[in-house]
Design an enzyme around this catalytic site. Structure first.
Site, PDB file in Angstrom:
ATOM      1  N   CYS A 297      11.765  -0.527   5.205  1.00  0.00           N
ATOM      2  CA  CYS A 297      12.966  -0.451   4.371  1.00  0.00           C
ATOM      3  C   CYS A 297      14.278  -0.736   5.119  1.00  0.00           C
ATOM      4  CB  CYS A 297      13.029   0.872   3.630  1.00  0.00           C
ATOM      5  SG  CYS A 297      12.456   2.319   4.521  1.00  0.00           S
TER       6      CYS A 297
ATOM      7  N   ARG B 297       2.557   3.883  12.978  1.00  0.00           N
ATOM      8  CA  ARG B 297       2.894   5.295  12.805  1.00  0.00           C
ATOM      9  C   ARG B 297       1.960   6.129  13.685  1.00  0.00           C
ATOM     10  NH1 ARG B 297       3.442   5.555   6.159  1.00  0.00           N
ATOM     11  NH2 ARG B 297       5.109   3.978   6.001  1.00  0.00           N
TER      12      ARG B 297
ATOM     13  N   GLN C  42       1.506  -2.974   5.392  1.00  0.00           N
ATOM     14  CA  GLN C  42       1.823  -2.421   4.076  1.00  0.00           C
ATOM     15  C   GLN C  42       2.270  -3.533   3.145  1.00  0.00           C
ATOM     16  OE1 GLN C  42       4.807   0.730   4.181  1.00  0.00           O
ATOM     17  NE2 GLN C  42       3.516   1.928   2.840  1.00  0.00           N
TER      18      GLN C  42
ATOM     19  N   ASP D 273       4.578  -4.153   1.154  1.00  0.00           N
ATOM     20  CA  ASP D 273       5.870  -3.536   0.871  1.00  0.00           C
ATOM     21  C   ASP D 273       6.763  -4.412   0.006  1.00  0.00           C
ATOM     22  OD1 ASP D 273       6.915  -1.066   1.380  1.00  0.00           O
ATOM     23  OD2 ASP D 273       7.159  -1.391   3.520  1.00  0.00           O
TER      24      ASP D 273
ATOM     25  N   HIS E 273      11.095  -4.050  -1.318  1.00  0.00           N
ATOM     26  CA  HIS E 273      12.317  -3.277  -1.512  1.00  0.00           C
ATOM     27  C   HIS E 273      13.211  -4.064  -2.461  1.00  0.00           C
ATOM     28  CE1 HIS E 273      10.610  -1.677   2.221  1.00  0.00           C
ATOM     29  NE2 HIS E 273      11.031  -0.536   1.715  1.00  0.00           N
TER      30      HIS E 273
ATOM     31  N   LYS F 198       9.207   9.962  -6.141  1.00  0.00           N
ATOM     32  CA  LYS F 198       8.328   8.789  -6.206  1.00  0.00           C
ATOM     33  C   LYS F 198       7.247   8.973  -7.259  1.00  0.00           C
ATOM     34  CE  LYS F 198       5.351  10.539  -2.482  1.00  0.00           C
ATOM     35  NZ  LYS F 198       4.549  10.199  -1.302  1.00  0.00           N
TER      36      LYS F 198
ATOM     37  N   HIS G  93      11.633   1.403  -3.417  1.00  0.00           N
ATOM     38  CA  HIS G  93      10.593   1.133  -2.418  1.00  0.00           C
ATOM     39  C   HIS G  93       9.274   1.072  -3.192  1.00  0.00           C
ATOM     40  CE1 HIS G  93      13.224   2.931   0.880  1.00  0.00           C
ATOM     41  NE2 HIS G  93      13.769   3.399  -0.222  1.00  0.00           N
TER      42      HIS G  93
END
Length: 599
Positions: free
Chosen positions: A289, A318, A336, A338, A340, A421, A467
């Site tokens: 992000c 991570r 991921q 992902d 945004h 979320k 997100h």
């Protein structure tokens, strides 16, 4: 908790005491240190310090001793004691003593007696007599090492897991489920089919092998084409960023312990000695992000450009505890899917509606069903409570509209630190539930980074940020697919889709013609031109569960046809090469789940 869950928890917790008593009687009370023994979803476990390692031969002895104890029909009694009394009762049991010493002075302490000769420190509740457990069915599941209180610096104990169900039928059904799950285990199937591997030099960081990477890219291509249709733009950003970025985003304060931090080392030119600069300046990204925000900030945007959707599928890292790593399901390096999205407040409901449609299409393509769950403000949150209230209200309206009131779960306190979320929980073919997709509404990071857009009246306003991930991570999603399909993948995502077996060397030339036609059509194909006999070649392709194996001999070469072995079972003979190519293309274009076995 409903009545069944309540009784299961009481029975299982009580059975944990019975197992502890059994172990003490087998090894001798003076030789056993007991730790903790809670109930879990399919039974219970208990941690022990024992004079020797538990072996498979001990399993039946423990089960038999437990059965003997239950037949005694002993009373269970509870007693409230002072801290000093508790320490006296458990004198010599160092783990119990530690637990007791850690309790506040005014803590209510209860102990439970099973008969007269076994006592455990416990809040309860428990049964009143062992005869209540006579019909319970149980079986030792496994024995593993565990650290006292989960700390690697503490004693290593032996943890005995046990299945426990109200009846023999329920235990058998669960054991059948476990057997099926073990046969589907991606940690077994993945290496067997040469999809991925791990190495101790990179814990929790999978290597995608050539076959697995073909499947990975097939899924990625599907994902990319779909998102292009919805107006997503793919970006590529750095893997390492200065800590200033993570401080602004809030990750430094709320997520630092899960980040891989980078220190600088310098080498003295004269001595060659390395010196470490302990002032950490950089971190490997655990999220995408902040970099997507940097891309947004690259220019001033008009309201006419919104929503702006920046997708990214690059690697993130991570930190996880070593004991929590689990194949592709729990890793330290993953990709991921992902996105945004930057948009105005009045666009939120339509945008999230589109995201839910994308998720539905993706999951249905893989034959997966899902349910939605709303996760609200956690204790460790960033930003003003009123912004959180507004964000949660928006997501509730969307879910109410999509599923109706009560048509989704609410998970209080499990939101991200920067916003609430929607989590999407999938079910696979044997009923296991997986938390995968997530849609997070964020008013906070646009504020932290002072994001702006030019509104219709010429003023500058702040966008909202969404997100969003559908797979969650490619690694975990593919791990689920491996288990869901048991390694027998749909045609469109199989690593190799067609194997070619020329019967004899003189058939190689025609086999190469077939191979070229398939490759030209975008079909993933491999051919075995070795001198091995036909059966050996076929067996090699069957190992990888390839959808189609083409056997090519004199007849096929003369007629321009192929003989097709359909996943090692059904046979289709005399199929024209052109028809077979079209059959393959159809399955790729339609992302079919079932393999076509007729033409």
């Amino acid at each position: 908790m409903d009545n069944k869950e309540y009784f299961l928890s009481v029975y299982r917790h009580s059975m944990a005491h019975v197992m502890a008593k059994a172990v003490m009687e087998i090894f001798g009370k003076e030789n056993v240190q007991i730790a903790i023994g809670p109930q879990i979803d399919d039974g219970f476990y208990y941690d022990f310090m024992l004079p020797r390692t538990i072996t498979n031969e001990d399993h039946k002895a423990i089960e038999d001793k437990m059965r003997e104890i239950l037949k005694r029909r002993e009373d269970w009694t509870v007693k409230e004691v002072s801290k000093d009394e508790a320490l006296e009762i458990f004198k010599g049991q160092k783990y119990k003593e530690e637990l007791i010493n850690d309790l506040p002075a005014d803590e209510k302490i209860t102990v439970y007696y099973t008969g007269d000769d076994f006592v455990d420190l416990c809040r309860g509740p428990h049964i009143s007599n062992s005869q209540e457990l006579m019909n319970v069915s149980y079986k030792v599941k496994s024995v593993s090492g565990s650290y006292w209180r989960g700390n690697e610096k503490n004693d290593q104990l032996q943890r005995i897991y046990m299945y426990c169900f109200p009846s023999k039928q329920e235990l058998k059904a669960h054991l059948d489920f476990v057997k099926e799950a073990m046969e589907r285990d991606h940690k077994k199937i993945g290496p067997e089919q040469e999809l991925f591997m791990f190495d101790e030099s990179a814990p929790g960081m999978p290597y995608w092998l050539p076959r697995g990477f073909k499947m990975y890219n097939a899924i990625l291509d599907f994902w990319r084409k779909l998102h292009e249709e919805y107006g997503y733009q793919e970006i590529l950003a750095p893997v390492i960023n200065h800590k200033n970025l993570w401080e602004t985003s809030g990750h430094w304060g709320h997520y630092k312990e899960n980040m891989f931090l980078v220190t600088n080392a310098t080498v003295d030119e004269e001595t060659g000695k390395e010196e470490i600069n302990t002032d950490i300046q950089y971190a490997i990204k655990p999220m995408n992000c902040p970099n997507a925000i940097n891309v947004y900030k690259n220019g001033l945007h008009s309201y006419k450009e919104l929503p702006l959707r920046y997708s990214e599928t690059q690697v993130i890292h991570r930190r996880e505890k070593s004991g929590e790593l689990n194949g592709l399901f729990r890793v330290q390096m993953f990709h991921q899917d992902d996105d945004h999205t930057f948009l105005t407040e009045d666009m939120i409901e339509d945008e999230i509606g589109d995201i839910m449609d994308i998720a539905k299409y993706i999951y249905e393509t893989f034959g997966l069903t899902y349910e939605a769950e709303l996760s609200t403000r956690p204790e460790d949150f960033m930003g003003a409570p009123e912004l959180w209230d507004a964000a949660e209200a928006s997501l509730k309206r969307i879910l109410d509209k999509k599923y109706g009131e009560g048509g989704y779960e609410i998970n209080e306190g499990d939101g991200a630190f920067y916003g609430p979320k929607i989590d999407l929980k999938m079910k696979d073919c044997i009923g296991r539930e997986w938390q995968m997709g997530t849609i997070q509404l964020d008013f906070q990071l646009p504020l932290n980074f002072d994001l702006r857009y030019v509104a219709a009246d010429g003023s500058q306003k702040r966008p909202v940020m969404i997100h969003r991930a559908i797979f969650g991570s490619f690694e975990r999603f593919i791990g689920i697919l491996i288990e869901n399909f048991k390694g027998v993948f749909p045609f469109w995502m199989s690593p190799y889709q067609v194997g070619i077996v020329p019967i004899r060397p003189e058939h190689n030339e025609y086999a190469k013609t077939v191979e070229k036609a398939l490759r030209k059509a975008g079909i993933r194909v491999e051919a075995d031109y070795s001198d091995e006999n036909m059966k050996t070649k076929i067996k090699g392709f069957k190992k990888f569960k390839e959808p189609y194996i083409l056997i090519l001999g004199d007849k096929e070469a003369e007629e321009g046809t192929v003989s097709v072995n359909v996943r090692g079972n059904k046979q289709m003979n005399g199929v024209s090469l052109a028809d077979f190519v079209e059959l393959c293309k159809k399955q790729v274009e339609e992302h079919t789940l079932e393999l076509i076995d007729t033409i």
